[in-house]
Design an enzyme around this catalytic site. Structure first.
Site, short mmCIF file in Angstrom:
data_model
loop_
_atom_site.label_atom_id
_atom_site.label_comp_id
_atom_site.label_asym_id
_atom_site.label_seq_id
_atom_site.Cartn_x
_atom_site.Cartn_y
_atom_site.Cartn_z
N ASP A 132 9.02 2.80 0.16
CA ASP A 132 8.05 3.35 0.66
C ASP A 132 8.35 3.08 2.28
O ASP A 132 7.80 1.87 2.79
CB ASP A 132 6.79 2.96 0.32
N TYR A 140 0.67 -1.16 0.05
CA TYR A 140 -0.08 -0.02 0.05
C TYR A 140 0.95 1.12 0.08
O TYR A 140 1.74 1.30 0.76
CB TYR A 140 -0.96 -0.13 1.36
N LYS A 155 4.36 8.60 9.35
CA LYS A 155 4.36 7.81 10.65
C LYS A 155 5.26 8.39 11.76
O LYS A 155 5.26 9.41 12.26
CB LYS A 155 4.28 6.23 10.80
N1 HOZ Z 1 -3.44 2.80 6.26
C1 HOZ Z 1 -3.42 2.92 7.70
C2 HOZ Z 1 -2.73 1.42 7.88
N2 HOZ Z 1 -2.23 0.88 7.09
C3 HOZ Z 1 -4.65 2.97 8.37
C4 HOZ Z 1 -4.70 4.39 8.60
C5 HOZ Z 1 -5.87 4.61 9.61
O1 HOZ Z 1 -7.02 4.22 9.52
O2 HOZ Z 1 -5.70 5.46 10.49
#
Ligand code: HOZ
Length: 443
Positions: free
Chosen positions: A249, A156, A277
């Site tokens: 990434d 992702y 993050k």
């Molecule tokens: N894309 C995030 C985890 N892989 C989730 C983000 C969220 O829902 O805060």
């Protein structure tokens, strides 16, 4: 959430206030949430509404306490509300919250990043991982004059159009790896290969001129899937041979799988890197960067355009800076050690219950699949016992352990997860697995 939990001291009860708030939230937000995977679509039941966090724990609005292994999906490497970050934020906040003008803090955070990741000679701060990956795609296309990208199934890279093709995270959790609204013409420019498959990657890379090969160096958004020995080195060779840029990434893995991220862990240097993050320590920060020659193609020096009102926001910079300064190599090693204990404990627990489990970690990022064969790619991950995962998730939650509400998301450990927290977690999870298996036998 299951509402049949019996009253056991110290175990969260069904959440009345959470349920009431979620019912109202569903009138205001699609699914009641502001990011899909939070809606518990991957595990069923009702999400709880969080009231506060401290250290390794969070409390919901009904007062239930949970040991938290989601940690805001990764950023909180120091745990919830660490005083060192709160003090830094309070200090900066007094002086103003946003200027849209350069501040010294941006430079300090960029220096802190470059000290740990020297290949990021220059970077650009943005506010989300999606922005970082989207900007990298534009830069890679501009630099190479090519249009195609290659990504890996289950990885992702945020929700920009070019990346919603066989994607992981929430889209995988909901079983919608592609999204309506992405123009076919654009989706066709994104090729996909199975993770850990060098042969398929080389075949694709030789068949079409690629602007970039992008990957999560350790997959976290398809569940936790580490690269096989030689995979990342092989990608570097394929990129060099075919003229594609290699992009890491590291939104999830950055400052998690090693102090200096994937380059330090695997000894392979990417051309471009996306960060997010941990770099914001719980505030909205992301970045992309690489060598000067590439990054100077970004406006205003170059003509590849990308901008943002809140990019480099001082509060966000301060959160990231305080976090990175506190995360010394020694602390990093300590969190990794505790993560290893957790994973070892999970394997032992599963063996005791006679349940096949694949569990692993890299630094303070971990994951597990209920499966009796190795998980090398997203197809393997999908073969895991997701029904058992769902029951286990709810049983764990009822016993005060909050795991990611999806079989296809990694978990995280923080500096606030001490030995006592890990021990308590393993005890509760052992009990939870017993309950999940018993429930499975009944249904
Ligand atoms: N894309 C995030 C985890 N892989 C989730 C983000 C969220 O829902 O805060």
């Amino acid at each position: 959430m299951t509402t049949s939990a019996e009253a056991v001291p110290g175990i969260p009860r069904p959440s009345a206030q959470s349920a009431a708030l979620m019912a109202r939230a569903r009138q205001r937000f699609p699914g009641g949430v502001n990011s899909p995977v939070r809606a518990f679509g991957g595990v069923g039941g009702e999400p709880f509404v969080v009231a506060r966090g401290e250290g390794a724990r969070i409390w919901d609005v009904d007062g239930n306490e949970y040991l938290d292994y989601v940690l805001s999906w990764g950023p909180l490497v120091l745990g919830h509300a660490p005083p060192i970050v709160l003090d830094a934020l309070a200090d900066v906040m007094q002086k103003g919250t946003s200027f849209g003008i350069p501040t010294g803090l941006e430079l300090q955070l960029a220096d802190a990043v470059a000290e740990r990741m020297p290949h990021l000679e220059m970077l650009r701060f943005v506010s989300s991982g999606t922005e970082a990956a989207m900007s990298i795609a534009r830069l890679a296309r501009a630099h190479t004059g090519r249009q195609h990208l290659l990504k890996f199934e289950g990885c992702y890279h945020g929700h920009a159009d070019s990346f919603l093709v066989k994607a992981g995270s929430g889209v995988a959790t909901l079983g919608l790896p592609n999204s309506p609204g992405v123009p076919d013409e654009l989706a066709k420019l994104t090729l996909t290969a199975p993770f850990n498959d060098l042969e398929a990657t080389a075949r694709l890379a030789r068949s079409v001129p690629l602007a970039a090969i992008l990957l999560e160096p350790v997959v976290g958004n398809g569940g936790f899937i580490p690269p096989q020995p030689g995979f990342i080195e092989g990608l570097r060779q394929i990129a060099d041979e075919t003229g594609a840029l290699l992009v890491f990434d590291e939104v999830m893995t950055g400052f998690r799988i090693a102090y200096g991220g994937a380059r330090e862990r695997f000894g392979v240097t990417p051309d471009l890197t996306a960060l997010g993050k941990v770099i914001g320590g719980g505030l909205p920060v992301a970045a992309y960067g690489g060598c000067r020659a590439l990054m100077e193609q970004i406006a205003p020096v170059g003509s590849v355009y990308q901008a943002g009102t809140l990019s480099g926001n001082p509060l966000a910079m301060a959160g990231g800076l305080a976090t990175l300064r506190a995360l010394t190599p020694e602390l990093h090693a300590r969190i990794e050690e505790r993560t290893a204990r957790l994973v070892h404990g999970l394997r032992t627990m599963a063996a005791r219950h006679g349940v096949p489990l694949v569990a692993d970690h890299a630094g303070s990022m971990f994951g597990f699949f209920f499966r009796d064969a190795p998980v090398r790619n997203f197809d393997d991950a999908k073969q895991s016992d997701v029904a058992l995962f769902r029951r286990f998730f709810h049983a764990a939650r009822e016993r005060g352990v909050y795991l990611a509400p999806s079989a296809f998301e990694a978990g995280f450990v923080s500096a606030a997860h001490g030995d006592a927290e890990i021990d308590a977690t393993l005890d509760r999870l052992d009990d939870a697995l017993g309950a999940a298996l018993a429930e499975g036998a009944r249904t």
